[in-house]
Design a protein around this motif. Structure first.
Motif, PDB file in Angstrom:
ATOM      1  N   LEU A 109      -7.431   3.856  -7.797  1.00 32.63           N
ATOM      2  CA  LEU A 109      -7.888   2.821  -6.858  1.00 32.63           C
ATOM      3  C   LEU A 109      -7.211   1.481  -7.125  1.00 32.63           C
ATOM      4  O   LEU A 109      -6.920   0.727  -6.186  1.00 32.63           O
ATOM      5  CB  LEU A 109      -9.413   2.677  -6.952  1.00 32.63           C
ATOM      6  CG  LEU A 109     -10.218   3.887  -6.452  1.00 32.63           C
ATOM      7  CD1 LEU A 109     -11.708   3.653  -6.660  1.00 32.63           C
ATOM      8  CD2 LEU A 109      -9.931   4.161  -4.984  1.00 32.63           C
ATOM      9  N   ILE A 110      -6.956   1.172  -8.384  1.00 40.65           N
ATOM     10  CA  ILE A 110      -6.249  -0.074  -8.704  1.00 40.65           C
ATOM     11  C   ILE A 110      -4.829  -0.048  -8.135  1.00 40.65           C
ATOM     12  O   ILE A 110      -4.364  -1.008  -7.505  1.00 40.65           O
ATOM     13  CB  ILE A 110      -6.227  -0.292 -10.226  1.00 40.65           C
ATOM     14  CG1 ILE A 110      -7.644  -0.598 -10.742  1.00 40.65           C
ATOM     15  CG2 ILE A 110      -5.292  -1.448 -10.592  1.00 40.65           C
ATOM     16  CD1 ILE A 110      -7.742  -0.656 -12.252  1.00 40.65           C
ATOM     17  N   ILE A 111      -4.135   1.063  -8.346  1.00 36.77           N
ATOM     18  CA  ILE A 111      -2.772   1.196  -7.807  1.00 36.77           C
ATOM     19  C   ILE A 111      -2.799   1.154  -6.283  1.00 36.77           C
ATOM     20  O   ILE A 111      -1.939   0.526  -5.650  1.00 36.77           O
ATOM     21  CB  ILE A 111      -2.135   2.502  -8.313  1.00 36.77           C
ATOM     22  CG1 ILE A 111      -1.985   2.463  -9.833  1.00 36.77           C
ATOM     23  CG2 ILE A 111      -0.768   2.731  -7.661  1.00 36.77           C
ATOM     24  CD1 ILE A 111      -1.483   3.761 -10.435  1.00 36.77           C
ATOM     25  N   SER A 112      -3.808   1.811  -5.678  1.00 38.58           N
ATOM     26  CA  SER A 112      -3.933   1.791  -4.222  1.00 38.58           C
ATOM     27  C   SER A 112      -4.141   0.375  -3.695  1.00 38.58           C
ATOM     28  O   SER A 112      -3.570  -0.013  -2.671  1.00 38.58           O
ATOM     29  CB  SER A 112      -5.100   2.687  -3.800  1.00 38.58           C
ATOM     30  OG  SER A 112      -5.386   2.520  -2.437  1.00 38.58           O
ATOM     31  N   ASN A 113      -4.954  -0.413  -4.396  1.00 39.68           N
ATOM     32  CA  ASN A 113      -5.201  -1.796  -3.968  1.00 39.68           C
ATOM     33  C   ASN A 113      -3.915  -2.634  -4.043  1.00 39.68           C
ATOM     34  O   ASN A 113      -3.638  -3.443  -3.154  1.00 39.68           O
ATOM     35  CB  ASN A 113      -6.286  -2.411  -4.850  1.00 39.68           C
ATOM     36  CG  ASN A 113      -6.664  -3.811  -4.401  1.00 39.68           C
ATOM     37  OD1 ASN A 113      -6.991  -4.022  -3.242  1.00 39.68           O
ATOM     38  ND2 ASN A 113      -6.599  -4.760  -5.307  1.00 39.68           N
ATOM     39  N   ILE A 115      -0.804  -1.473  -3.852  1.00 38.19           N
ATOM     40  CA  ILE A 115       0.129  -1.020  -2.822  1.00 38.19           C
ATOM     41  C   ILE A 115      -0.350  -1.422  -1.430  1.00 38.19           C
ATOM     42  O   ILE A 115       0.419  -1.895  -0.589  1.00 38.19           O
ATOM     43  CB  ILE A 115       0.323   0.508  -2.914  1.00 38.19           C
ATOM     44  CG1 ILE A 115       0.991   0.865  -4.238  1.00 38.19           C
ATOM     45  CG2 ILE A 115       1.143   1.033  -1.738  1.00 38.19           C
ATOM     46  CD1 ILE A 115       1.136   2.359  -4.467  1.00 38.19           C
ATOM     47  N   GLY A 116      -1.670  -1.224  -1.175  1.00 35.84           N
ATOM     48  CA  GLY A 116      -2.207  -1.510   0.155  1.00 35.84           C
ATOM     49  C   GLY A 116      -2.106  -2.964   0.563  1.00 35.84           C
ATOM     50  O   GLY A 116      -1.924  -3.283   1.740  1.00 35.84           O
ATOM     51  N   SER A 117      -2.225  -3.873  -0.420  1.00 32.58           N
ATOM     52  CA  SER A 117      -2.168  -5.308  -0.088  1.00 32.58           C
ATOM     53  C   SER A 117      -0.808  -5.723   0.457  1.00 32.58           C
ATOM     54  O   SER A 117      -0.703  -6.696   1.203  1.00 32.58           O
ATOM     55  CB  SER A 117      -2.504  -6.134  -1.336  1.00 32.58           C
ATOM     56  OG  SER A 117      -1.569  -5.882  -2.377  1.00 32.58           O
ATOM     57  N   VAL A 122       1.420  -5.634   8.192  1.00 30.78           N
ATOM     58  CA  VAL A 122       2.151  -4.761   9.105  1.00 30.78           C
ATOM     59  C   VAL A 122       1.312  -4.558  10.361  1.00 30.78           C
ATOM     60  O   VAL A 122       0.127  -4.221  10.262  1.00 30.78           O
ATOM     61  CB  VAL A 122       2.452  -3.408   8.434  1.00 30.78           C
ATOM     62  CG1 VAL A 122       3.154  -2.467   9.408  1.00 30.78           C
ATOM     63  CG2 VAL A 122       3.303  -3.618   7.186  1.00 30.78           C
ATOM     64  N   PRO A 123       1.871  -4.752  11.549  1.00 32.09           N
ATOM     65  CA  PRO A 123       1.089  -4.608  12.796  1.00 32.09           C
ATOM     66  C   PRO A 123       0.548  -3.196  12.969  1.00 32.09           C
ATOM     67  O   PRO A 123       1.155  -2.221  12.549  1.00 32.09           O
ATOM     68  CB  PRO A 123       2.110  -4.953  13.894  1.00 32.09           C
ATOM     69  CG  PRO A 123       3.188  -5.702  13.196  1.00 32.09           C
ATOM     70  CD  PRO A 123       3.258  -5.179  11.810  1.00 32.09           C
ATOM     71  N   ILE A 124      -0.609  -3.115  13.572  1.00 32.97           N
ATOM     72  CA  ILE A 124      -1.298  -1.878  13.990  1.00 32.97           C
ATOM     73  C   ILE A 124      -1.765  -1.044  12.787  1.00 32.97           C
ATOM     74  O   ILE A 124      -2.967  -0.862  12.595  1.00 32.97           O
ATOM     75  CB  ILE A 124      -0.417  -1.022  14.926  1.00 32.97           C
ATOM     76  CG1 ILE A 124      -0.024  -1.852  16.169  1.00 32.97           C
ATOM     77  CG2 ILE A 124      -1.169   0.247  15.353  1.00 32.97           C
ATOM     78  CD1 ILE A 124       0.937  -1.132  17.091  1.00 32.97           C
ATOM     79  N   ILE A 125      -0.813  -0.557  11.991  1.00 39.11           N
ATOM     80  CA  ILE A 125      -1.203   0.370  10.907  1.00 39.11           C
ATOM     81  C   ILE A 125      -1.551  -0.340   9.606  1.00 39.11           C
ATOM     82  O   ILE A 125      -2.023   0.276   8.662  1.00 39.11           O
ATOM     83  CB  ILE A 125      -0.078   1.386  10.627  1.00 39.11           C
ATOM     84  CG1 ILE A 125       1.182   0.667  10.115  1.00 39.11           C
ATOM     85  CG2 ILE A 125       0.228   2.213  11.861  1.00 39.11           C
ATOM     86  CD1 ILE A 125       2.249   1.620   9.632  1.00 39.11           C
ATOM     87  N   GLY A 126      -1.300  -1.667   9.529  1.00 34.15           N
ATOM     88  CA  GLY A 126      -1.514  -2.382   8.280  1.00 34.15           C
ATOM     89  C   GLY A 126      -2.944  -2.341   7.792  1.00 34.15           C
ATOM     90  O   GLY A 126      -3.196  -2.277   6.585  1.00 34.15           O
TER      91      GLY A 126
END
Length: 380
Positions: A109-113, A115-117, A122-126
């Motif tokens: 979850l830390i790595i996901s946070n 990467i996700g940030s 990014v439009p639409i899919i961000g």
């Protein structure tokens, strides 16, 4: 009581959802075009809201609350089933698996946070990438951590948490060496001598029986072949005796390497992971383990080492029981099972005679003594 609390919480949440839906409707362009009268206002309503807006809020809140109130028993029922399912799975898992899974999930979850940030703009899919990455990386982190739990905990244990641990004296190293895990294989359990050796105090430290060895013992004990069945049951009886009668520290290790098919290969891998010693009387497993850097305690080698030394020229009394492979030879045995080959001993089969040792041959399978009858002497 818990059902009532959960029902109240669900109802409150659906009321809030209904109010948010009403707010969205009241701010839509379609609703604004239909409402033109803006003369009436109430304090907590925005200055541009009308009586129609207030009515939409009331209807939305009541509708949401009603839906939540009547559907909450259905949600609670399935929530309880899911909770009981998760609880039963966790109760069946060893504590090491639970801890390793929690650590892996947190890391994922830390790595996901992180990467996700980077995709938030990014439009639409961000806005959807963080959620998807949390599910994928959280699952991967938990699954990998459970599969690698042994390496993970050994790595954590070996970390230098304190500077003093780097300056261990030799006496402490010896204690650690004594307390190394002794991993038993199937053959040494069925053999049974390990129980007597441990009872005598010559083997110390925790004994480890892998779960795949237990499964192999059970499979042998359930065999249709009478000899195999007896051997398997003997192995299970030996383990039971070691745990209950001898009060030895016998631990069942639940680690199973699904990517490895052979039991011997699993034993070597487990010994490497636990940094323990492999206890066996299997000659081939002994050699394979030593080639891979695993320390081995071979019961057969121990048995040969403690046999009394016999030198050429010594005399002994032997009972000749059968003929040998070569012409005229007779075969006898010592009390410890050592085979004695007597030249010209075939004519003495069934007799107890005095012999003179001529040579001793040490092999990987054991020791053989060659002798010849003493001239003009015969025992009864």
């Amino acid at each position: 009581m818990l059902d009532k609390i959960l029902r109240f919480i669900i109802t409150v949440l659906t009321v809030i959802a209904g109010l948010m839906t009403a707010k969205w409707i009241s701010t839509s362009s379609f609703f604004a075009s239909m409402v033109s009268n803006e003369s009436l206002r109430i304090g907590f309503i925005d200055s541009g809201d009308t009586i129609a807006t207030i009515l939409i809020f009331i209807v939305g809140g009541i509708s949401g609350g009603a839906v939540g109130f009547f559907l909450s028993p259905f949600f609670i029922k399935h929530l309880m089933k899911f909770t009981y399912w998760v609880e039963s799975r966790l109760n069946k898992m060893p504590i090491y698996d639970v801890l390793a899974g929690s650590i892996g999930l947190a890391i994922g979850l830390i790595i996901s946070n992180l990467i996700g940030s980077t995709f938030m703009h990014v439009p639409i899919i961000g806005n959807y990438i963080p959620g998807v990455s949390s599910i994928i990386l959280g699952y991967l982190g938990m699954n990998i951590a459970i599969n690698k739990r042994e390496e993970l905990f050994l790595m954590l244990v070996s970390l230098p948490w304190r500077g003093k641990e780097k300056e261990k004296d030799k006496s402490k190293d010896k204690i650690i060496e004594v307390e190394q895990y002794k991993i038993l294989d199937t053959s040494v359990i069925i053999d049974g001598r390990i129980a007597d050796i441990c009872a005598s105090g010559f083997v110390e430290g925790p004994l480890v029986v892998p779960v795949f060895v237990l499964e192999e013992l059970q499979h042998i004990a359930d065999s249709s072949d009478l000899l195999k069945r007896n051997r398997g049951r003997r192995g299970l009886d030996i383990l039971n005796r070691m745990q209950k009668e001898l009060a030895l520290s016998v631990q069942i290790n639940t680690s199973d390497f699904d990517d490895i098919a052979e039991v011997d290969s699993k034993l070597v891998k487990l010994a490497q992971v636990m940094k323990g010693k492999l206890v066996t009387n299997d000659y081939n497993l002994n050699k394979v383990a030593e080639l891979q850097g695993v320390k081995v305690l071979n019961i057969n080698e121990l048995s040969n080492a403690v046999k009394p030394v016999v030198l050429p020229g010594e005399e002994m009394i032997v009972h000749v029981v059968k003929d040998g492979k070569e012409l005229g030879q007779g075969i006898g045995y010592l009390d410890d099972g050592t085979m004695i080959v007597v030249d010209s001993g075939k004519k003495h089969i069934g007799d107890t005679i005095g012999v003179l040792v001529t040579s001793v041959l040490q092999t990987a399978a054991g020791r053989m003594i060659f002798a010849k009858p003493k001239a003009m002497e015969k025992g009864a």
